[in-house]
Design a protein around this motif. Sequence first.
Motif, short mmCIF file in Angstrom:
data_model
loop_
_atom_site.label_atom_id
_atom_site.label_comp_id
_atom_site.label_asym_id
_atom_site.label_seq_id
_atom_site.Cartn_x
_atom_site.Cartn_y
_atom_site.Cartn_z
N UNK A 71 0.75 -11.89 10.28
CA UNK A 71 1.07 -10.83 9.34
C UNK A 71 2.41 -10.22 9.71
N UNK A 72 3.27 -10.12 8.72
CA UNK A 72 4.63 -9.59 8.86
C UNK A 72 4.62 -8.19 8.25
N UNK A 73 4.43 -7.17 9.08
CA UNK A 73 4.13 -5.82 8.62
C UNK A 73 5.33 -4.87 8.73
N UNK A 75 11.52 3.05 9.86
CA UNK A 75 10.40 2.14 9.68
C UNK A 75 10.07 1.43 10.99
N UNK A 76 8.85 0.93 11.08
CA UNK A 76 8.48 0.03 12.16
C UNK A 76 8.12 -1.32 11.55
N UNK A 130 0.83 -1.21 0.00
CA UNK A 130 0.00 0.00 0.00
C UNK A 130 0.86 1.26 0.00
N UNK A 131 2.13 1.09 -0.33
CA UNK A 131 3.05 2.22 -0.26
C UNK A 131 3.55 2.41 1.16
N UNK A 132 2.68 2.87 2.04
CA UNK A 132 3.08 3.08 3.44
C UNK A 132 3.13 1.79 4.23
N UNK A 133 2.49 0.73 3.69
CA UNK A 133 2.47 -0.58 4.36
C UNK A 133 2.94 -1.66 3.41
N UNK A 134 3.96 -2.39 3.85
CA UNK A 134 4.39 -3.60 3.16
C UNK A 134 4.08 -4.76 4.11
N UNK A 147 -3.12 2.02 15.24
CA UNK A 147 -1.71 1.70 15.42
C UNK A 147 -0.90 2.57 14.47
N UNK A 148 0.06 3.32 15.00
CA UNK A 148 0.84 4.24 14.19
C UNK A 148 2.33 4.15 14.47
#
Length: 239
Positions: free
Chosen positions: A46-48, A113-114, A17-21, A105-106
Motif C-alpha cells: 500500500x502506497x499511502x 503530509x506523510x 478518504x480525504x485524509x488518506x490517499x 499510526x498518525x
Amino acid sequence: MANFLIHRADTRGKVDWGWLQSRHTFSFGGYYNPERMHFGVLRVINDDTVAEGRGFDKHPHDNMEIISIPLEGDLEHRDTLGNVAVIKQGDIQVMSAGTGIEHSEYNRNTDRLTKFLQIWIFPNRRNVKPRYDQMTMNVEGMKNRFQQILSPNADDDGVWIHQNAWFHLGKFDQGVTSEYKIKSKGNGVYAFIISGAATILGQPLTSRDGLGAWEIESLSIISDSPETQILLMEVPMDL
C-alpha cells in the motif's frame, strides 16, 4: 527463461478518504481484483499519503509480518505492547502481529503530509509472540548499490521477520547497472520503483510501477534516470 509480471502504477486500486490517499498493488479493503491477490507470500503493498494531523485509529492485526517504510514526513506508532515510536524518512519499521496486536499510526505534523509504504508478508510461523522493531537505514550505503534492510535473521543487516525473505533498497544514478542474486532457491523477487525509472528484464518501468519475477537466479537492473530509487523484495513463491 524468467517468468515475470508487471503492475503499472495507474492500474493499482485507489482509495480516497480525504485524509488518506492510497494506492493498492494487491487486493485490499474495498479494492478486489482476483488477479491481484498476492505475489508469493507478499500480500500487500500500500502506497499511502496521510494528511496533516490525521491517521489510522487503533486497529487489530494477527499472523502477519507488517513492514512500514516512510518516504516523506514521519509517522507516530502506538501499540498494545506499550511501544510509542516515531518513524521518519530513512527508517524502516517491522511488526510481527503473531497471536494478535493492536496499533495506531498518525501523522502528527500540522504542516506536511506523510507518505509511506505499508507492506504485508505472510509469516512462516503462526501464532508467534507479537513483536515490534525499527531501525534507521544507512542512506549513504544505498548509493548506486542495493543495501539489505530486512532478512530472516535477527543478527543480519536490517530488521528481521518470520519469513525466508530479504528486502534491499538502492538509489542509482542514470546508466548504472546492478545485479541482484536470489538468496534462496525457489524465491521470486518483486521490484517496486519508488522514484525515477529503470529497465528490468528488458521492461521499461517508471515511478510506482512494480515487476515480479520468478524461476530466476538473478535480476539485472539498469537505472534510466538521474535519481532512481528501487525497493527489491525477495520472497518465497509458495504460500
